[in-house]
Design an enzyme around this catalytic site. Structure first.
Site, short mmCIF file in Angstrom:
data_model
loop_
_atom_site.label_atom_id
_atom_site.label_comp_id
_atom_site.label_asym_id
_atom_site.label_seq_id
_atom_site.Cartn_x
_atom_site.Cartn_y
_atom_site.Cartn_z
N ALA A 67 -11.38 -60.79 -71.78
CA ALA A 67 -10.77 -60.48 -73.43
C ALA A 67 -10.71 -62.22 -73.84
O ALA A 67 -10.62 -62.57 -72.97
CB ALA A 67 -9.73 -60.18 -73.28
N GLY A 112 -11.93 -58.55 -68.19
CA GLY A 112 -12.80 -58.38 -68.78
C GLY A 112 -14.55 -58.81 -68.38
O GLY A 112 -15.85 -57.62 -68.22
N GLU A 115 -15.70 -56.86 -65.00
CA GLU A 115 -15.42 -55.06 -65.55
C GLU A 115 -17.14 -55.47 -66.25
O GLU A 115 -18.16 -54.32 -66.03
CB GLU A 115 -14.98 -54.81 -66.54
N GLU A 135 -5.40 -58.99 -64.31
CA GLU A 135 -4.85 -58.36 -65.48
C GLU A 135 -3.22 -58.14 -65.85
O GLU A 135 -2.88 -58.44 -66.87
CB GLU A 135 -5.53 -57.28 -66.33
N1 COA Z 1 -9.76 -66.23 -73.58
C1 COA Z 1 -9.58 -67.18 -74.67
N2 COA Z 1 -10.08 -68.84 -74.67
C2 COA Z 1 -10.59 -69.16 -73.32
C3 COA Z 1 -10.58 -67.73 -71.98
C4 COA Z 1 -10.09 -66.27 -72.31
N3 COA Z 1 -10.39 -65.56 -71.39
N4 COA Z 1 -10.40 -68.61 -70.83
C5 COA Z 1 -10.77 -70.04 -71.39
N5 COA Z 1 -11.01 -69.61 -72.56
C6 COA Z 1 -10.96 -71.28 -73.39
C7 COA Z 1 -9.38 -72.46 -73.11
O1 COA Z 1 -8.32 -72.21 -73.38
C8 COA Z 1 -10.72 -73.17 -72.95
O2 COA Z 1 -10.25 -73.99 -74.62
P1 COA Z 1 -9.48 -75.26 -75.55
O3 COA Z 1 -10.62 -75.78 -74.85
O4 COA Z 1 -9.15 -74.94 -76.66
O5 COA Z 1 -8.10 -75.56 -74.50
C9 COA Z 1 -11.28 -73.20 -73.13
O6 COA Z 1 -11.96 -72.03 -72.92
C10 COA Z 1 -12.28 -74.28 -71.48
O7 COA Z 1 -10.89 -73.59 -70.36
P2 COA Z 1 -10.35 -74.21 -68.77
O8 COA Z 1 -9.46 -73.59 -68.72
O9 COA Z 1 -9.90 -75.65 -69.26
O10 COA Z 1 -12.06 -74.31 -68.20
P3 COA Z 1 -11.81 -74.30 -67.25
O11 COA Z 1 -13.14 -74.60 -66.81
O12 COA Z 1 -10.90 -75.34 -66.33
O13 COA Z 1 -11.53 -72.66 -66.27
C11 COA Z 1 -11.54 -70.35 -66.20
C12 COA Z 1 -12.41 -71.27 -66.23
C13 COA Z 1 -12.34 -69.42 -66.90
C14 COA Z 1 -11.54 -70.28 -64.20
C15 COA Z 1 -10.02 -70.08 -66.83
O14 COA Z 1 -9.86 -70.57 -68.23
C16 COA Z 1 -8.71 -69.12 -66.56
O15 COA Z 1 -8.86 -68.88 -66.06
N6 COA Z 1 -9.50 -68.62 -68.11
C17 COA Z 1 -8.55 -67.35 -68.23
C18 COA Z 1 -8.91 -65.86 -67.15
C19 COA Z 1 -8.44 -64.95 -67.77
O16 COA Z 1 -7.24 -64.41 -67.20
N7 COA Z 1 -8.93 -64.05 -68.54
C20 COA Z 1 -8.45 -63.21 -68.72
C21 COA Z 1 -8.20 -61.81 -67.92
S1 COA Z 1 -7.67 -60.54 -68.65
#
Ligand code: COA
Length: 261
Positions: A67, A112, A115, A135
């Site tokens: 999400a 998601g 999912e 989550e």
């Molecule tokens: N929603 C909105 N923005 C997101 C996002 C999400 N679920 N996941 C990543 N982003 C954004 C970050 O905020 C960042 O934005 P910014 O450049 O404005 O700071 C950009 O994407 C890059 O994210 P970053 O974490 O630096 O990339 P990464 O390649 O090092 O790591 C992930 C990628 C997916 C491992 C990491 O972003 C992450 O763990 N995201 C959250 C995953 C999560 O918890 N999802 C929801 C589960 S319910």
């Protein structure tokens, strides 16, 4: 923000790949991306010339980060509920696609994102992919089918472990537990995914749809009811031209040319 479409559609013969196109947000599922995906899926489900549907993320980092948490932060409770309902509807739409579906996990798949992959029939993962239903770390639960579809893939005990601990697992671990179908080299990812869909294309497309329908409908039915569904689907294929072609090709010792008729 990019002006490019949120979902890119790439057609390769009878296979259509939908590419989630928000790499700067790790392909997080914003409301607009969900709407775009739903629209594409609606059209593809009705297109008999599409035999296989694939979903992949743009960029090397993520399949889908779940999400859109930045969007979610601005929502009140009712809006958040609407967003989760929308995600659930998307995953159900993916699961109900008549064609075989393949998720190509080119990178991270969380919440998601996983999912979405779980709603597909197959999950192919880059050796660099990481995934999880994390989550509970956000004080919520997988609410778009994850709590139901993960145990179907890995069994209840493993699903409890992954969801309650909010674990992040890598591709080889995911393969070992049956969460992904194959682990692919990151350097030749799309080529290997194409080789996988090529095998699917060797099956009669109507047969693939019929087999999928039976397999999907089995859970929740009694054995007798499920066997009735199988009987109906099996009979529906008997008049198909592809069946005649398969028998002819076998007799002539050649590869059958299926047309989906
Ligand atoms: N929603 C909105 N923005 C997101 C996002 C999400 N679920 N996941 C990543 N982003 C954004 C970050 O905020 C960042 O934005 P910014 O450049 O404005 O700071 C950009 O994407 C890059 O994210 P970053 O974490 O630096 O990339 P990464 O390649 O090092 O790591 C992930 C990628 C997916 C491992 C990491 O972003 C992450 O763990 N995201 C959250 C995953 C999560 O918890 N999802 C929801 C589960 S319910």
């Amino acid at each position: 923000m990019s002006d490019l479409p949120l979902v890119l559609l790439e057609r390769r013969d009878a296979v259509v790949w939908l590419r989630l196109n928000r790499p700067e947000s790790r392909n997080a599922l914003s409301l607009a991306l969900v709407a775009a995906l739903k629209e594409h899926l609606t059209h593809l489900a009705m297109d008999p010339s599409v035999w296989v549907v694939g979903i992949v993320g743009e960029g090397a980092k993520a399949f889908c980060a779940g999400a859109d948490l930045k969007e979610r932060k601005k929502m009140d409770d009712a809006q958040a509920q609407g967003a989760v309902d929308g995600l659930r509807a998307l995953m159900n739409q993916v699961a109900a696609m008549p064609q075989p579906t393949v998720a190509l996990l080119n990178g991270a798949a969380f919440g998601g994102g996983l999912e979405l992959a779980l709603a597909c029939d197959f999950r192919l993962a880059s050796e660099t992919a990481v995934m999880g239903l994390t989550e509970t770390k956000l004080a919520i639960i997988p609410g778009a089918g994850g709590c139901v579809r993960l145990p179907q893939a890995v069994g209840l005990a493993k699903a409890k472990e992954l969801i309650l601990l909010g674990s992040r697992v890598n591709a080889p671990e995911a393969f070992t537990m049956g969460l992904v179908t194959q682990v692919l080299s990151s350097t030749t990812l799309q080529g290997q995914a194409d080789a996988f869909t090529e095998v699917l294309l060797q099956g009669g497309p109507l047969a693939l749809r019929a087999a999928k329908r039976v397999l999907q409908s089995c859970s929740g039915l009694t054995e007798e009811e499920a066997l009735e569904v199988e009987k109906h689907q099996s009979r529906s294929l008997l008049p198909s031209k592809d069946r005649v072609e398969a028998l002819k090709a076998f007799y002539e010792k050649r590869t059958p040319q299926f047309r989906g008729e």
